[in-house]
Design a protein around this motif. Sequence first.
Motif, short mmCIF file in Angstrom:
data_model
loop_
_atom_site.label_atom_id
_atom_site.label_comp_id
_atom_site.label_asym_id
_atom_site.label_seq_id
_atom_site.Cartn_x
_atom_site.Cartn_y
_atom_site.Cartn_z
N MET A 154 0.93 -1.40 0.49
CA MET A 154 -0.18 -0.33 0.19
C MET A 154 1.20 1.44 -0.01
O MET A 154 0.57 2.50 -1.02
CB MET A 154 -0.97 -0.25 1.29
N ARG A 155 1.81 1.19 0.87
CA ARG A 155 2.81 2.27 1.10
C ARG A 155 3.79 2.23 -0.93
O ARG A 155 3.54 3.96 -1.12
CB ARG A 155 3.72 2.19 2.06
N ASP A 178 -3.42 6.41 2.25
CA ASP A 178 -2.06 5.26 3.48
C ASP A 178 -2.41 5.05 4.13
O ASP A 178 -2.16 5.25 6.03
CB ASP A 178 -1.04 6.36 3.29
N THR A 215 2.47 1.46 -3.74
CA THR A 215 1.33 2.03 -4.50
C THR A 215 1.52 3.99 -4.04
O THR A 215 1.50 4.44 -5.71
CB THR A 215 -0.09 1.05 -3.90
N ARG A 216 0.51 4.37 -2.75
CA ARG A 216 0.61 5.64 -3.09
C ARG A 216 2.20 6.89 -3.57
O ARG A 216 1.70 7.85 -3.90
CB ARG A 216 0.40 5.61 -1.30
N LEU A 222 -2.77 -0.71 -6.32
CA LEU A 222 -2.59 -1.88 -4.79
C LEU A 222 -3.38 -3.54 -4.90
O LEU A 222 -2.64 -4.38 -4.48
CB LEU A 222 -3.21 -0.83 -3.73
N PRO A 253 -5.60 3.59 -0.47
CA PRO A 253 -4.08 3.80 -0.25
C PRO A 253 -4.06 5.23 -0.91
O PRO A 253 -3.52 5.59 -0.58
CB PRO A 253 -3.79 3.01 -1.74
N TYR A 295 -5.39 4.64 -7.66
CA TYR A 295 -4.23 3.91 -6.53
C TYR A 295 -5.05 2.73 -6.28
O TYR A 295 -3.87 1.23 -5.83
CB TYR A 295 -4.61 4.75 -5.63
N ASN A 296 -6.58 2.03 -6.03
CA ASN A 296 -6.93 1.05 -5.90
C ASN A 296 -6.71 0.20 -6.88
O ASN A 296 -6.67 -1.65 -6.77
CB ASN A 296 -8.87 1.24 -5.85
#
Length: 228
Positions: free
Chosen positions: A47-48, A130, A50-51, A90, A127, A86-87
């Motif tokens: 997740m981190r 975050d 991705t962001r 991720l 995400p 972002y989704n």
Amino acid sequence: PNLVRPTPRFRFTFDSPETLADLRAQEGLGNVAAGATNDLDRTVRLMRWTRQQWKPGVPNPYPPLDARIILRDIRRGFTSGFCAQYNYVLAQALQSLGVPARYVSLVEHEVIEARLPDMGRWMCLDPLYDAFYTDETGRPLSVLEIHQRVLGGGAVKASEGHRIPDMKAHVQAFRSFAVWLKNDHISSPLNFTDLERYKVYFLDDPAPAARAPAGALTTTRPEDLYPG
């Protein structure tokens, strides 16, 4: 009846790690998750990552639901992305490593849920901000659990380092939600205009049908969305 397990009415589909092998190799996702001590740690690392790939912006033109194309087009400045993009990145990153991940639509916001093998349950990931969400003890929450706490006045906490500007206002997005049945957009692409047909809206009471678009799939049974 007490000896028969409820049968969910819906079937969720996901892309396989083999289908997403190109994404996994192209982005070095095995290295991103390397050294994680458990499934939660591995998921948060992804997740981190991705962001960190881009700053939020307007997706114009709107990219397809393919993490490889989203990353390519944003990196070359052709478009941008917000919560949905972002989704997609991720969820497909997690699926590439064998973690089931599905999309969830809230009120004017989008998140995902991942079913972590060592937890044996779904947890919500956000995400764009975050963040993941926990109860008072630090236990990660699913979208349904957040929804129930928001309506019932229970506590919902965001993970350390989150980017949520106003937590009190933000959690109101969880007052209504729909879980996507179709989460395999690489192996089985879908016309964007058909996405609404593959969302199941959770209703606390069958009466407030205005919470779901006309003709949408709905359920009042948590086990339809969270089978044992």
